[in-house]
Write a protein that holds these residues in place. Structure first.
Motif, PDB file in Angstrom:
ATOM      1  N   GLU A 234     -12.723   2.140   4.988  1.00 24.54           N
ATOM      2  CA  GLU A 234     -12.317   0.932   5.711  1.00 24.54           C
ATOM      3  C   GLU A 234     -13.483  -0.046   5.857  1.00 24.54           C
ATOM      4  N   VAL A 235     -14.679   0.479   6.149  1.00 25.82           N
ATOM      5  CA  VAL A 235     -15.852  -0.397   6.256  1.00 25.82           C
ATOM      6  C   VAL A 235     -16.129  -1.069   4.908  1.00 25.82           C
ATOM      7  N   ALA A 236     -16.068  -0.281   3.825  1.00 24.82           N
ATOM      8  CA  ALA A 236     -16.325  -0.833   2.491  1.00 24.82           C
ATOM      9  C   ALA A 236     -15.289  -1.888   2.116  1.00 24.82           C
ATOM     10  N   ALA A 237     -14.025  -1.653   2.492  1.00 23.95           N
ATOM     11  CA  ALA A 237     -12.971  -2.627   2.185  1.00 23.95           C
ATOM     12  C   ALA A 237     -13.220  -3.937   2.922  1.00 23.95           C
ATOM     13  N   GLY A 238     -13.641  -3.854   4.180  1.00 23.30           N
ATOM     14  CA  GLY A 238     -13.958  -5.060   4.935  1.00 23.30           C
ATOM     15  C   GLY A 238     -15.124  -5.810   4.323  1.00 23.30           C
ATOM     16  N   ARG A 239     -16.112  -5.061   3.868  1.00 19.81           N
ATOM     17  CA  ARG A 239     -17.274  -5.683   3.244  1.00 19.81           C
ATOM     18  C   ARG A 239     -16.896  -6.356   1.925  1.00 19.81           C
ATOM     19  N   LEU A 240     -15.976  -5.738   1.197  1.00 14.30           N
ATOM     20  CA  LEU A 240     -15.565  -6.259  -0.107  1.00 14.30           C
ATOM     21  C   LEU A 240     -14.842  -7.595   0.032  1.00 14.30           C
ATOM     22  N   ARG A 241     -13.952  -7.698   1.025  1.00 15.55           N
ATOM     23  CA  ARG A 241     -13.130  -8.902   1.182  1.00 15.55           C
ATOM     24  C   ARG A 241     -13.743  -9.946   2.105  1.00 15.55           C
ATOM     25  N   GLN A 242     -14.626  -9.501   3.011  1.00 14.76           N
ATOM     26  CA  GLN A 242     -15.283 -10.401   3.965  1.00 14.76           C
ATOM     27  C   GLN A 242     -14.269 -11.281   4.691  1.00 14.76           C
ATOM     28  N   GLY A 243     -13.272 -10.632   5.270  1.00 13.95           N
ATOM     29  CA  GLY A 243     -12.267 -11.356   6.026  1.00 13.95           C
ATOM     30  C   GLY A 243     -11.646 -10.465   7.079  1.00 13.95           C
ATOM     31  N   SER A 244     -10.621 -10.973   7.733  1.00 14.21           N
ATOM     32  CA  SER A 244      -9.920 -10.217   8.758  1.00 14.21           C
ATOM     33  C   SER A 244      -9.178  -9.034   8.144  1.00 14.21           C
ATOM     34  N   VAL A 245      -8.593  -8.204   8.993  1.00 12.94           N
ATOM     35  CA  VAL A 245      -7.852  -7.049   8.501  1.00 12.94           C
ATOM     36  C   VAL A 245      -6.649  -7.483   7.663  1.00 12.94           C
ATOM     37  N   VAL A 246      -6.025  -8.600   8.020  1.00 14.53           N
ATOM     38  CA  VAL A 246      -4.887  -9.102   7.231  1.00 14.53           C
ATOM     39  C   VAL A 246      -5.370  -9.573   5.860  1.00 14.53           C
ATOM     40  N   THR A 247      -6.467 -10.318   5.825  1.00 14.16           N
ATOM     41  CA  THR A 247      -7.046 -10.785   4.566  1.00 14.16           C
ATOM     42  C   THR A 247      -7.418  -9.619   3.663  1.00 14.16           C
ATOM     43  N   THR A 248      -7.997  -8.584   4.252  1.00  9.28           N
ATOM     44  CA  THR A 248      -8.454  -7.423   3.477  1.00  9.28           C
ATOM     45  C   THR A 248      -7.290  -6.717   2.795  1.00  9.28           C
ATOM     46  N   TYR A 249      -6.242  -6.424   3.547  1.00  8.37           N
ATOM     47  CA  TYR A 249      -5.127  -5.679   2.961  1.00  8.37           C
ATOM     48  C   TYR A 249      -4.257  -6.556   2.070  1.00  8.37           C
ATOM     49  N   ARG A 250      -4.205  -7.850   2.327  1.00  9.47           N
ATOM     50  CA  ARG A 250      -3.506  -8.754   1.411  1.00  9.47           C
ATOM     51  C   ARG A 250      -4.203  -8.746   0.046  1.00  9.47           C
ATOM     52  N   GLY A 251      -5.533  -8.645   0.056  1.00 10.25           N
ATOM     53  CA  GLY A 251      -6.290  -8.609  -1.192  1.00 10.25           C
ATOM     54  C   GLY A 251      -6.042  -7.351  -1.996  1.00 10.25           C
TER      55      GLY A 251
ATOM     56  N   CYS B 204     -13.558  -2.972  24.201  1.00 10.80           N
ATOM     57  CA  CYS B 204     -12.606  -4.080  24.336  1.00 10.80           C
ATOM     58  C   CYS B 204     -12.988  -5.248  23.437  1.00 10.80           C
ATOM     59  N   LEU B 205     -14.283  -5.547  23.381  1.00  8.46           N
ATOM     60  CA  LEU B 205     -14.738  -6.654  22.538  1.00  8.46           C
ATOM     61  C   LEU B 205     -14.384  -6.406  21.076  1.00  8.46           C
ATOM     62  N   ALA B 206     -14.533  -5.156  20.641  1.00  7.91           N
ATOM     63  CA  ALA B 206     -14.221  -4.828  19.244  1.00  7.91           C
ATOM     64  C   ALA B 206     -12.742  -5.040  18.954  1.00  7.91           C
ATOM     65  N   GLY B 207     -11.886  -4.531  19.836  1.00  4.25           N
ATOM     66  CA  GLY B 207     -10.461  -4.710  19.632  1.00  4.25           C
ATOM     67  C   GLY B 207     -10.056  -6.172  19.647  1.00  4.25           C
ATOM     68  N   LEU B 208     -10.599  -6.918  20.590  1.00  4.35           N
ATOM     69  CA  LEU B 208     -10.284  -8.344  20.684  1.00  4.35           C
ATOM     70  C   LEU B 208     -10.789  -9.106  19.459  1.00  4.35           C
ATOM     71  N   LYS B 209     -11.936  -8.675  18.917  1.00  7.63           N
ATOM     72  CA  LYS B 209     -12.484  -9.340  17.737  1.00  7.63           C
ATOM     73  C   LYS B 209     -11.566  -9.172  16.530  1.00  7.63           C
ATOM     74  N   VAL B 210     -10.941  -7.998  16.406  1.00 10.73           N
ATOM     75  CA  VAL B 210      -9.970  -7.771  15.331  1.00 10.73           C
ATOM     76  C   VAL B 210      -8.829  -8.777  15.429  1.00 10.73           C
ATOM     77  N   ILE B 211      -8.308  -8.947  16.639  1.00 15.92           N
ATOM     78  CA  ILE B 211      -7.175  -9.852  16.862  1.00 15.92           C
ATOM     79  C   ILE B 211      -7.582 -11.304  16.630  1.00 15.92           C
ATOM     80  N   ILE B 212      -8.732 -11.685  17.186  1.00 16.53           N
ATOM     81  CA  ILE B 212      -9.204 -13.070  17.081  1.00 16.53           C
ATOM     82  C   ILE B 212      -9.468 -13.451  15.623  1.00 16.53           C
ATOM     83  N   ALA B 213     -10.094 -12.532  14.862  1.00 17.51           N
ATOM     84  CA  ALA B 213     -10.387 -12.814  13.450  1.00 17.51           C
ATOM     85  C   ALA B 213      -9.104 -13.047  12.668  1.00 17.51           C
ATOM     86  N   ALA B 214      -8.076 -12.226  12.942  1.00 20.31           N
ATOM     87  CA  ALA B 214      -6.802 -12.387  12.242  1.00 20.31           C
ATOM     88  C   ALA B 214      -6.132 -13.706  12.612  1.00 20.31           C
TER      89      ALA B 214
END
Length: 439
Positions: free
Chosen positions: A68-85, A314-324
């Motif tokens: 999951e970390v590598a996938a995020g690094r590869l796409r350099q985007g939110s979780v939606v951007t990563t899995y869309r890619g 909490c900050l981590a979870g909120l960051k996931v939502i905010i980035a998306a």
């Protein structure tokens, strides 16, 4: 395509690999290990659960964490951007992960409010029993305060999270280690040792034990919740992902085990129930501190650090939502923070009310406990399995190897074996669980 390339170039990053390690450890260590791990151990028989949890962590959870970390690094985007890619259907899964994170973070904020409330009470020299603390509307007021504070920090971006994590993680580890030292002097220490190191023959043959163990292993490493993908998208180019994630996993697991050694000696010393549930730490430690000569000072330090660790989660979870929200809905960071905060105010309120005079319940348990049992185990396992399958069956192995940033192919080989076989193993496990239930 050009716009996307420029967005990636301008994307803020962690200042270094150690900065990522501190930030990621702080994100998952707080509630997953200090709050949830001890109560899951208590509810599931002690040592047998710990053994199953460690096996699930090492064999399955750690390779998926790296993926999951590598996938995020590869796409350099939110979780939606990563899995869309990865695949067209990935956008549906990406939004499902965001929804899961919204649910989990909504009650995380309530529990973080408890830690803040206890820290404030300790400073006022008025530390209360958990039942007394939740007799009024403390859960609601502190939930609102924590949500507002998180919004303020997140307006400043990833560097604010990084600075906070570097300061708090070392202090938290020192405080927990000190409390374990105190716990070792308690009369219930030997009983706690037995509880956490011995189990009945045949205990590991129960499918429910393994189900909850995998749920906690995924929860510990924040798998299937978007944290790893989102934090991975800010990793600097020279980071060695396997090395960084191994350090994070070792840190989180060590703190989880220390939390058990910290809590259970006091639980047995005072004749309390180890299966008390989600309020275990909050019903145990105030009584402990009240009995100690310097207890109020330890209470101030511990609950202050506990709040800081929970707040990082909490900050981590909120960051996931905010980035998306920011990337998919084309919102500025400030507007995404505002929308997310408003969402949390609305969705977190039922969990806060479940520990108030309203006593909101679902299926005979507090609304917060219901969300944690359902979302914190069932949905997280499903999310982790689906995400691993999507990434490993669709992404070219060579790209994942490149994103790992490591010369050795050992981890990439293991990641793809685990990721590709996990959906089939999950189906086999469900069959085993149904057959065992029928018997």
């Amino acid at each position: 395509m050009v716009a996307r390339h420029l967005e990636q170039q301008n994307r803020k990053q962690w200042s270094s690999e150690p900065a990522f390690v501190f930030s990621m450890a702080a994100a998952a260590v707080g509630l997953g290990n200090l709050w949830r791990f001890p109560y899951m151990v208590g509810e599931n028989g002690g040592a047998a659960f710990i053994v199953a949890y460690l096996l699930a962590l090492v064999v399955v959870a750690m390779p998926i964490m790296m993926l999951e970390v590598a996938a995020g690094r590869l796409r350099q985007g939110s979780v939606v951007t990563t899995y869309r890619g990865a695949t067209r259907l990935g956008v549906v899964y990406g939004w499902a992960v965001v929804l899961l994170t919204i649910v989990i973070t909504s009650y995380y904020l309530v529990i973080t409010g408890w830690t803040l409330g206890y820290a404030v009470d300790a400073v006022r020299l008025e530390l209360q029993d958990f039942d007394d603390f939740t007799a009024g509307y403390n859960s609601v007021w502190y939930f609102l305060i924590v949500t507002a504070l998180a919004g303020v920090v997140l307006l400043r971006g990833v560097r604010a999270i990084e600075a906070l994590s570097k300061l708090l993680m070392p202090l938290l580890v020192v405080m927990i280690a000190a409390l374990v030292g105190v716990a070792a002097t308690m009369p219930g220490w030997s009983e706690a040792v037995a509880f956490m190191t011995t189990w009945e023959a045949g205990a590991l043959r129960a499918p429910e034990l393994w189900f909850f163990a995998f749920g906690q292993a995924f929860y510990t490493l924040a798998i299937g919740q978007g944290y790893l993908v989102t934090y991975g998208s800010y990793i600097p180019r020279k980071t060695n992902v396997p090395r960084a994630t191994l350090i994070v996993a070792a840190t989180e697991t060590s703190i989880a085990l220390l939390a058990g050694w910290m809590i259970f000696p006091f639980v047995f010393s005072y004749g309390m129930d180890p299966g008390a549930g989600s309020e275990l730490a909050f019903s145990t430690l105030p009584r402990v501190f009240d009995e100690m000569e310097i207890g109020i000072w330890l209470a101030i330090a511990f609950f202050g650090m506990f709040f800081a660790a929970a707040f990082s989660s909490c900050l981590a979870g909120l960051k996931v939502i905010i980035a998306a929200f920011a990337e998919e809905l084309r919102l500025s960071n400030a507007r995404a923070v505002g929308v997310t905060a408003a969402l949390m105010f609305g969705l977190g309120l039922p969990s806060a009310l479940s520990f108030s005079p309203v006593q909101l319940t679902v299926a005979g348990m507090p609304f917060l406990d219901f969300l944690d049992q359902f979302g914190g185990t069932n949905v997280i396992i499903a999310s982790g399995v689906i995400g691993a399958g999507l990434l490993c069956w669709v992404l070219p192995p060579a790209r994942v190897v490149y994103a790992l940033g490591a010369k050795s192919r050992w981890w990439s080989w293991r990641i793809f074996i685990v990721g590709r076989s996990l959906p089939f193993a999950a189906v086999a496990f469900l069959v085993w669980r149904l057959v065992s239930g029928a018997d």
